[in-house]
Design an enzyme around this catalytic site. Sequence first.
Site, mmCIF file in Angstrom:
data_model
loop_
_atom_site.group_PDB
_atom_site.id
_atom_site.type_symbol
_atom_site.label_atom_id
_atom_site.label_comp_id
_atom_site.label_asym_id
_atom_site.label_seq_id
_atom_site.Cartn_x
_atom_site.Cartn_y
_atom_site.Cartn_z
ATOM 1 N N THR A 149 12.266 39.512 -3.839
ATOM 2 C CA THR A 149 12.609 38.432 -4.810
ATOM 3 C C THR A 149 12.914 37.107 -4.174
ATOM 4 O O THR A 149 13.008 37.019 -2.755
ATOM 5 C CB THR A 149 13.829 38.705 -5.712
ATOM 6 O OG1 THR A 149 13.334 39.924 -6.252
ATOM 7 C CG2 THR A 149 14.598 37.928 -6.530
ATOM 8 N N THR A 167 12.085 36.924 -9.844
ATOM 9 C CA THR A 167 11.768 38.301 -9.112
ATOM 10 C C THR A 167 10.511 38.840 -10.051
ATOM 11 O O THR A 167 9.990 38.621 -11.054
ATOM 12 C CB THR A 167 12.860 39.188 -9.505
ATOM 13 O OG1 THR A 167 12.530 40.606 -8.812
ATOM 14 C CG2 THR A 167 13.232 39.500 -11.016
ATOM 15 N N GLU A 188 8.560 45.109 -13.053
ATOM 16 C CA GLU A 188 9.932 44.917 -13.455
ATOM 17 C C GLU A 188 10.342 46.465 -14.146
ATOM 18 O O GLU A 188 11.577 46.455 -14.413
ATOM 19 C CB GLU A 188 10.469 43.861 -14.218
ATOM 20 C CG GLU A 188 10.406 42.459 -13.529
ATOM 21 C CD GLU A 188 11.474 42.800 -12.350
ATOM 22 O OE1 GLU A 188 12.655 42.881 -12.735
ATOM 23 O OE2 GLU A 188 11.242 42.243 -11.183
ATOM 24 N N ASP A 191 13.569 48.348 -13.141
ATOM 25 C CA ASP A 191 14.867 47.924 -13.433
ATOM 26 C C ASP A 191 15.377 48.732 -14.603
ATOM 27 O O ASP A 191 16.659 48.491 -14.903
ATOM 28 C CB ASP A 191 15.008 46.591 -13.481
ATOM 29 C CG ASP A 191 14.842 45.717 -12.117
ATOM 30 O OD1 ASP A 191 14.994 46.510 -11.291
ATOM 31 O OD2 ASP A 191 14.872 44.743 -12.267
ATOM 32 N N SER A 220 18.852 43.330 -14.811
ATOM 33 C CA SER A 220 18.725 42.612 -13.501
ATOM 34 C C SER A 220 20.173 42.717 -12.883
ATOM 35 O O SER A 220 21.091 42.807 -13.321
ATOM 36 C CB SER A 220 18.273 41.689 -13.948
ATOM 37 O OG SER A 220 17.904 40.533 -12.576
ATOM 38 N N SER A 221 19.969 42.440 -11.512
ATOM 39 C CA SER A 221 21.197 42.065 -10.680
ATOM 40 C C SER A 221 20.977 40.657 -10.300
ATOM 41 O O SER A 221 22.085 40.166 -9.417
ATOM 42 C CB SER A 221 21.325 42.926 -9.426
ATOM 43 O OG SER A 221 21.218 44.535 -9.949
ATOM 44 N N GLY A 241 17.573 40.863 -3.319
ATOM 45 C CA GLY A 241 18.107 42.073 -2.707
ATOM 46 C C GLY A 241 18.325 43.277 -3.595
ATOM 47 O O GLY A 241 19.125 44.099 -3.317
ATOM 48 N N GLY A 242 17.736 43.007 -4.871
ATOM 49 C CA GLY A 242 18.116 44.260 -5.677
ATOM 50 C C GLY A 242 19.350 44.441 -6.088
ATOM 51 O O GLY A 242 20.354 43.453 -6.267
HETATM 52 O O1 DON Z 1 16.138 41.770 -11.212
HETATM 53 C C1 DON Z 1 16.461 42.651 -10.312
HETATM 54 O O2 DON Z 1 17.654 42.558 -9.957
HETATM 55 C C2 DON Z 1 15.699 42.903 -9.347
HETATM 56 N N1 DON Z 1 14.209 42.909 -9.973
HETATM 57 C C3 DON Z 1 15.495 42.350 -8.085
HETATM 58 C C4 DON Z 1 14.578 42.624 -7.190
HETATM 59 C C5 DON Z 1 14.750 42.232 -5.491
HETATM 60 O O3 DON Z 1 15.685 41.338 -5.420
HETATM 61 C C6 DON Z 1 13.881 42.783 -4.705
HETATM 62 N N2 DON Z 1 14.011 41.621 -3.403
HETATM 63 N N3 DON Z 1 14.525 41.864 -2.576
#
Ligand code: DON
Length: 341
Positions: A149, A167, A188, A191, A220-221, A241-242
């Site tokens: 992301t 993302t 996505e 998620d 989402s985060s 960073g998820g």
């Molecule tokens: O929206 C979210 O929380 C996830 N799709 C974010 C994924 C993400 O940050 C991957 N990257 N490092």
Amino acid sequence: ADLLVAEMKAGDGVITHDDLKEYDAKERPAIHGRFRGYDVYAPPPPSSGGTIILEMLHMVEKLDLPRSDEPQLGRWNPKTVHLLTETMRRAYADRARYLGDADFVGPPPAKLLDPKYAAELAAGIDPKKATPSEDVAKDVALSDGGPSTTHFSVVDGDGMAVSLTTTLENAFGTKIVVRGAGFLLNNEMTDFNLRPGHTDRTGRIGTSPNQIAPGKRMLSSMNPVIVAKNGRPVLVVGSPGGRTIINTTLLVVLNHFEFGMPLRDAVDAPRHHHQWFPDVLRIERSLREKNPELVAGLEAMGHRVENHPGNQGDAHSIRIDDNGGLEGVADDRRSGWAAGE
Ligand code: DON
């Protein structure tokens, strides 16, 4: 749209013209809360970011974090990292318990943003001992059983701030480019909570608020944050960073405002993450290297401490000083740089 639907058909996808027609980008007011006299603005559901960072900041206000005039001494005290881990554990359990697309499950329960609730949670933390994650959400039934992301922070000459995270889920999303249109399709759907009812100790969540439904948006985060003082932005921060994102942004905010670190140090400082399940305190390797006694202290309190296989997040940040001066701090963990003109 024609190109996208053609690409969908070619790949046995299910998205139609009507689905695209019915999808609108929605503008929603930011979540707002107060932390130590600052105003904090961060995203509402379907991101869990704003709700959870504020729940954690409110808890921090109630915790007796070790203080010292020397920021480094307070920050790397085992008690500090222990109390922050317990804060993260409890807030992330609430994330699983309550949060999903507000259009489907309603807004987050008001208590999550209520400092009184944060005080109750904080009071439940044992200052000397890790609480097993299984004990903080007994109502959630447990079953047995990479990145990329992008975030950037911008402030213009008039002091207007933008904190933007975008993302596709993991690198290049589904890795499918819409032929002729040149953009990638995201991935996505991961998620959403995968298997209804299947919440397990590995970190899979199956609670109902974030289960898949037609037209629903996934939880989402992402957590682009603006901190303001007297109506003026003073810090812009966010990260990829998820599920670690909310904690990464929390730590930058706390390192700077709670522990008095210069923003460069606040971004560089080793990061630590707890997300309720897996019941593991994951740390960046440099934390163990710089503070072996901190890790020993945390283990003695009952935390299972593991090294992060890589780095946690990439929190490009901007600080705005009292005179409107800007300090751009690029996080060196992935890519990116600070620029201004
Ligand atoms: O929206 C979210 O929380 C996830 N799709 C974010 C994924 C993400 O940050 C991957 N990257 N490092």
